[in-house]
Scaffold this active site. Structure first.
Site, mmCIF file in Angstrom:
data_model
loop_
_atom_site.group_PDB
_atom_site.id
_atom_site.type_symbol
_atom_site.label_atom_id
_atom_site.label_comp_id
_atom_site.label_asym_id
_atom_site.label_seq_id
_atom_site.Cartn_x
_atom_site.Cartn_y
_atom_site.Cartn_z
ATOM 1 N N ASP A 85 0.904 -0.939 0.456
ATOM 2 C CA ASP A 85 0.102 -0.257 -0.049
ATOM 3 C C ASP A 85 1.028 0.813 0.080
ATOM 4 O O ASP A 85 0.309 2.120 -0.363
ATOM 5 C CB ASP A 85 -1.329 -0.050 1.335
ATOM 6 C CG ASP A 85 -2.365 -1.229 0.863
ATOM 7 O OD1 ASP A 85 -2.421 -1.689 0.122
ATOM 8 O OD2 ASP A 85 -2.638 -1.817 2.252
ATOM 9 N N TYR A 100 -10.446 -1.360 1.082
ATOM 10 C CA TYR A 100 -9.968 -1.402 2.899
ATOM 11 C C TYR A 100 -10.134 0.060 3.411
ATOM 12 O O TYR A 100 -9.240 0.866 2.755
ATOM 13 C CB TYR A 100 -8.420 -2.166 3.003
ATOM 14 C CG TYR A 100 -8.550 -3.680 3.239
ATOM 15 C CD1 TYR A 100 -9.023 -3.898 4.969
ATOM 16 C CD2 TYR A 100 -8.536 -4.883 2.699
ATOM 17 C CE1 TYR A 100 -9.133 -4.760 4.899
ATOM 18 C CE2 TYR A 100 -9.160 -5.811 2.958
ATOM 19 C CZ TYR A 100 -9.159 -5.950 4.431
ATOM 20 O OH TYR A 100 -9.576 -7.389 4.725
ATOM 21 N N ASP A 143 12.522 3.568 16.538
ATOM 22 C CA ASP A 143 13.859 4.273 17.139
ATOM 23 C C ASP A 143 13.831 4.607 18.078
ATOM 24 O O ASP A 143 13.635 5.284 18.224
ATOM 25 C CB ASP A 143 14.630 5.499 15.718
ATOM 26 C CG ASP A 143 15.987 5.659 15.947
ATOM 27 O OD1 ASP A 143 16.029 5.451 17.054
ATOM 28 O OD2 ASP A 143 15.665 6.795 15.134
ATOM 29 N N GLU A 166 25.753 -7.201 12.836
ATOM 30 C CA GLU A 166 26.639 -6.349 12.688
ATOM 31 C C GLU A 166 26.579 -6.607 14.066
ATOM 32 O O GLU A 166 25.360 -6.437 15.015
ATOM 33 C CB GLU A 166 25.964 -4.812 12.488
ATOM 34 C CG GLU A 166 26.749 -4.874 11.186
ATOM 35 C CD GLU A 166 26.815 -3.618 9.879
ATOM 36 O OE1 GLU A 166 27.035 -2.235 10.650
ATOM 37 O OE2 GLU A 166 25.762 -2.835 9.882
ATOM 38 N N ASP A 194 23.401 2.905 18.821
ATOM 39 C CA ASP A 194 22.249 3.618 18.207
ATOM 40 C C ASP A 194 21.317 2.077 17.371
ATOM 41 O O ASP A 194 21.938 1.683 16.416
ATOM 42 C CB ASP A 194 22.383 4.328 17.287
ATOM 43 C CG ASP A 194 21.110 5.499 17.357
ATOM 44 O OD1 ASP A 194 19.975 5.221 17.332
ATOM 45 O OD2 ASP A 194 21.163 6.440 16.295
ATOM 46 N N HIS A 227 -6.981 -12.459 7.832
ATOM 47 C CA HIS A 227 -8.832 -12.771 7.550
ATOM 48 C C HIS A 227 -9.577 -13.264 5.802
ATOM 49 O O HIS A 227 -8.629 -13.591 5.198
ATOM 50 C CB HIS A 227 -8.886 -11.466 6.638
ATOM 51 C CG HIS A 227 -10.013 -10.688 6.940
ATOM 52 N ND1 HIS A 227 -10.656 -9.741 6.237
ATOM 53 C CD2 HIS A 227 -11.338 -11.479 6.958
ATOM 54 C CE1 HIS A 227 -11.740 -9.428 6.208
ATOM 55 N NE2 HIS A 227 -12.432 -10.580 7.036
#
Length: 756
Positions: A379, A464, A522, A660, A666, A677
C-alpha cells in the site's frame, strides 16, 4: 399577562441563572464547557518545544508551491501536470518534507547545534528522456529554494528504471479509456447481452504486481458492477492489459478471463459466446445502492449513543505539529507514501524515541481467478498518507476531538488541503489503569482512571480502510495500533472457489488473504546508545530446603544480551523471548538497567515462501521483530518502487541484517504485526474493527523507580475512615455536580467530498 407567558419567563430566568452559575464556577475553562474540579496540567507548556518540533513539520501550501515553481524554472526539463501526463511525459509524482539527518536534528533539538536547513523531497517521473527514469531530488533551502540535488543513486545504489514507477491516476484513466474505446467494442454481443454494458455500469479494480519479471507492466483489471460497494459485485470478467509501452497506442490485451475460462482476447471470447460455446453466467443487475453491499443503516436513529465530554476543555495542547499531554510531548507528520509518523517522543521531558512510523502495509490474496491469485498489494506504493481520508466527527473520532488539516502535493502542480485528516483526543477507556481495594488489615481504595491520548488517521485505500492509532498512557507506555475495516476484496465464484474463501453472495467469493503491517521504532532509551536484552522464564527443579525429600518446580528468570543483528532477527514462526527490551547504559534506583520493552500483538497468517521470486521485496515480513544498527542509508524497510518491480526490489530489508554488532549502539526495531482474514458473511457489508486490531506496545521496564502514573492528578485514594463523598478527599465525588452542564459542541461539518 397569562399563566403560559409567566411560565415561559420563569423557565428562561432559571436557565439564565443556571448558565451564570456555570460561568462563575468555571475557572480557566475552554469556551462552551462546564466546570469540574480544577486540575493542574502536567503538559509541557513550552513554546520553545513547539518551535523546535517544526523541524519535522509537513510542508505548508506555500512551501509546496515554492518547490514546484523552483522545479519548473530550474530543472531544465518540461513538466506536464500529472493529471494530464502521458507515460512519455515528465511530471511531478509527489513532494513532501525531507527530514534532517538524525545527528543534525538531535544537536538542534538538544540545544547544541543550529537549526537544520529545511528541505523538500521531490519525486519525478521522467518519461520524456532518452532513458526514461524516476528521479528523486532534495530541494532547498525552504521557503526560498536555491538548489536541488539528485539523491537517487545515493539512496538506492543505482538509478530507478521507469517501469518501477507507481501508477498514477492518469494512467488508470488511460487504461479505462483503452478498455472502453478499443477492447470492449471487439465483443459487442457479449458486452451488451451478458454484461448489459452501457459504458457506465462497470467499474474495474487494479491488481499488483504487474507481471512476472522485471520490466513487466501487465495488469489484470477485474470488472465489477458499478454500484455502491462494488467490491462485492464481481461480474466474472477480468482483462490482462499490457501497458508497458510509453506509447499508449501500442497497449494491448494479453489475456481475458471469464467465469473460469481463459481467452486470447475479447474477440475470441465474443466468438465463443456467439457460437454458443461460452458458459455465460449473467449476473443479476444490482440497484445503485448496492443492495447487500450498501452501508446505509437498516434501522432508524433512536436514542443517542454516549458522547465523550471534557468538563474543563482539553487537557492536551496542539501547537502546529507539536502535542503535549500529561508529561508526554512529540512532533507529528504525515508521509505521502508511509502515512502517520512521530518524532522526538518524550515522557517527563526525557526522549523515549526519535521516530515511530508506519512503513508498509501488505495484503497477499488467494483465489482461483487470475486477478485475486496474483494480488500482493504494497500500500505504500499507492500512498498510505496520501489517501488518508477526512474524518467524521463523532464516528471516526470523538465529536470534540481536535482535528488537523494536512496540505499535500501528489500527482499535481497544485497542493491540496486534506481537511480533518488527523484527530487528537483524550480517551477515557472506561476501566482503571490500576486499582486496589483492600479489606485485609487496612481498609482503603486506590485507583487511577485509564485516560490516554490518541493520535489517529484513517487511510482509505481502495476497498480497505486502516485506522492508525498512536496511544499515550499515563504510566509511560505507548501503543501503536491498526484496525482494519472497509470492504473485503472478492472474486467471482466459480469452480473450486471454496478452496480460497467463503461464499458471501450469489456470485461472490470472499477471498482469503493476509495483512502485514511494518513499523519503524527508533528508540533512544536514556540516550542514543542502547543494548538489546531478552528476559524470559524457565522452570527449574529444586529440593525444598525445609523438606529435602520433596521437589519444588519453580520459575526462574533467564537473561540474555542479543549482541548481533542475526540474534535479534526473529522470523515469523520462530520462538521469541517474551520480554525484549532496549536497555540504557544508566540504571534505576534499584540497580537495573533502565529500559523500554517491546510487546507485540499479532495474529499474522503465513509469510510468503522465501523461494518466491518476489519475496525479497517484502522480506521485512519474514520477521515479527528485527533490531538493526541505525543507519541513515537504511531509512525505510520498503520502497514505493517495490510494488511494480518486486523481482528486483529497490529496497530489500533482508539486506539490512548482516550480523553487525548491536551492543551499545544506536538501534532501530522493525516490527511486523498482522492478521489472517478469512472473509465470512458477517463481513457484509463491511469488515468490522472488532477482532481485527493488531499492533505493539512500548512499555517502561525498570526505566522508572516506580510507576510514573502515581504522580497523575487523576488518582483517587480514600480510606474507610475518610468522608469519600467529599471533594477534598475524592475528586470523583464532585463530578455529578461539576459536570452537570451539557457540552457546547461545534457544528457538524465535513469536507470529504470536495476536490474529488
Amino acid at each position: 399577562m397569562n399563566v403560559k407567558t409567566v411560565l415561559v419567563l420563569l423557565v428562561l430566568a432559571l436557565a439564565t441563572i443556571f448558565a451564570l452559575v456555570c460561568v462563575l464556577l468555571t475557572r480557566e475553562r475552554a469556551p462552551g464547557v462546564c466546570p469540574r474540579q480544577e486540575q493542574q496540567q502536567e503538559e509541557e507548556d513550552d513554546d520553545g518545544a513547539a518551535e523546535r518540533s517544526l523541524v519535522f513539520a509537513d510542508l505548508s501550501a506555500e512551501e509546496l508551491a515554492q518547490v514546484v515553481r523552483y522545479l519548473r524554472a530550474e530543472l531544465g526539463v518540461p513538466l506536464v501536470e500529472a493529471s494530464r501526463a502521458l507515460p512519455s511525459d515528465n511530471c511531478i509524482c509527489w513532494v513532501e518534507v525531507q527530514p534532517p539527518a538524525k545527528a543534525e536534528a538531535l544537536r538542534f533539538l538538544d540545544g547544541a547545534g543550529a537549526r537544520p536547513a529545511r528541505e523538500a523531497l521531490a519525486v519525478l517521473h521522467l518519461g520524456a528522456q532518452a532513458e526514461p527514469n524516476v528521479t528523486e531530488y532534495v530541494v532547498g533551502p525552504l521557503p526560498a529554494p536555491t538548489y536541488h540535488r539528485d539523491v537517487t543513486v545515493r539512496k538506492y545504489g543505482a538509478g530507478l528504471p521507469y517501469h518501477r514507477r507507481p501508477a498514477l491516476a492518469a494512467e488508470y484513466k488511460q487504461v479505462a479509456e483503452f478498455l472502453r474505446s478499443q477492447v470492449f467494442p471487439t465483443a459487442p454481443s457479449f458486452m451488451r447481452q451478458v454484461m448489459e454494458y452501457d459504458e457506465r455500469n462497470l467499474a474495474f479494480v487494479t491488481t499488483a504486481p504487474r507481471g512476472f519479471q522485471s520490466g513487466d507492466r501487465t495488469t489484470w483489471f477485474v470488472l465489477f458492477q458499478n454500484v455502491s460497494g462494488f467490491f462485492l459485485h464481481p461480474v466474472g470478467l477480468e482483462v490482462l492489459v499490457d501497458h508497458s509501452s510509453l506509447d499508449i497506442s501500442r497497449w494491448a490485451v494479453s489475456s481475458v478471463f471469464y467465469n473460469g475460462q481463459y481467452y486470447r482476447d475479447m474477440a475470441q471470447l465474443e466468438d465463443a459466446y456467439v457460437q454458443g460455446r461460452l458458459g455465460a453466467e449473467k449476473v443479476k443487475k444490482v440497484p445503485w445502492d448496492g443492495d447487500f453491499s450498501s452501508m446505509k443503516p437498516r434501522a432508524a436513529p433512536a436514542a443517542w449513543f454516549p458522547v465523550q465530554h471534557e468538563p474543563q476543555g482539553p487537557r492536551y495542547s496542539v501547537r502546529k505539529n507539536h502535542v503535549a499531554f500529561q508529561g508526554w510531548s512529540f512532533a507529528f507528520g504525515m508521509s505521502a507514501s508511509r502515512g502517520l509518523r512521530l518524532f522526538d517522543v518524550r515522557h517527563r521531558r526525557e526522549r523515549i524515541a526519535y521516530e515511530i512510523s508506519v512503513q508498509e502495509a501488505l495484503s497477499v490474496y488467494g483465489s482461483n481467478s487470475p486477478g485475486g491469485m496474483s494480488t500482493r498489494y504494497m500500500d505504500g506504493s499507492f500512498g498510505i498518507g496520501r489517501f488518508s481520508s477526512p474524518l467524521v466527527r463523532g464516528v471516526d473520532c470523538p465529536y470534540s476531538a481536535a482535528y488537523v488539516d494536512v496540505p499535500y502535493l501528489a500527482a499535481s502542480h497544485v497542493s491540496r488541503l486534506a481537511k480533518n485528516t488527523l484527530c487528537i483526543f483524550e480517551h477515557n477507556l472506561g476501566a482503571p489503569l490500576r486499582r486496589h481495594y483492600s479489606d485485609l488489615q487496612s481498609f482503603y481504595y486506590g485507583g487511577l482512571v485509564n485516560s490516554a491520548l490518541v493520535v489517529r488517521s484513517i487511510t482509505a485505500l481502495g476497498n480497505y480502510d486502516y485506522v492508525w492509532d498512536f496511544i499515550f498512557y499515563q504510566n509511560g507506555a505507548i501503543e501503536a495500533k491498526v484496525q482494519a475495516t472497509g470492504y473485503m476484496s472478492s472474486s467471482f465464484l466459480h469452480g473450486d472457489g471454496l478452496r480460497y474463501g467463503n461464499r458471501v453472495g450469489e456470485h461472490t467469493l470472499g477471498t482469503v488473504h493476509t495483512h502485514s503491517i511494518n513499523y519503524k521504532v527508533d528508540l533512544d532509551v536514556g540516550g542514543v546508545k542502547n543494548t538489546l536484552v531478552a528476559h524470559d522464564m524457565a522452570f527449574e527443579m529444586a529440593r525444598a530446603p525445609w523438606s529435602p525429600e520433596q521437589q519444588v518446580e519453580r520459575p526462574r528468570l533467564t537473561k540474555q544480551v542479543l549482541d548481533t543483528e542475526d540474534q535479534a532477527a526473529f522470523r515469523h514462526q520462530s520462538k521469541m523471548p517474551r520480554c525484549i527490551y532496549f536497555a540504557a547504559n544508566g540504571k534505576n534506583k534499584w540497580g537495573h538497567q533502565r529500559g523500554y520493552r517491546i510487546q507485540l500483538v499479532s495474529f499474522a497468517g503465513e509469510h510468503m515462501p522465501e523461494t518466491s521470486p518476489m519475496e525479497r521485496a517484502i522480506s521485512w515480513a519474514r520477521y515479527k521483530l528485527a533490531v538493526t544498527k541505525r543507519k541513515e542509508e537504511e531509512p525505510t524497510s520498503s520502497s514505493v518502487y517495490n510494488q511494480n518491480d518486486p523481482w528486483t526490489p529497490t529496497v530489500a530489508f533482508a539486506d539490512f541484517i548482516d550480523n553487525e554488532t548491536i551492543a551499545n549502539e544506536d538501534l532501530v526495531a522493525w516490527i511486523t504485526t498482522g492478521f489472517l482474514h478469512i472473509p465470512h458473511s458477517e463481513d457484509l457489508p463491511n469488515t468490522v474493527t472488532v477482532g481485527n486490531s493488531v499492533g505493539f506496545l512500548l512499555r517502561p521496564y525498570n526505566y522508572y523507580d516506580l510507576d510514573p502514573s502515581i504522580y497523575s492528578q487523576d488518582g483517587v485514594f480514600f480510606t474507610s475512615e475518610q468522608d469519600f463523598t467529599s471533594c477534598e478527599v475524592n475528586s470523583v465525588a464532585c463530578l455529578p455536580k461539576r459536570a452537570a452542564c451539557l457540552p457546547n459542541l461545534p457544528p457538524f461539518t465535513y469536507d470529504g467530498f470536495q476536490n474529488m
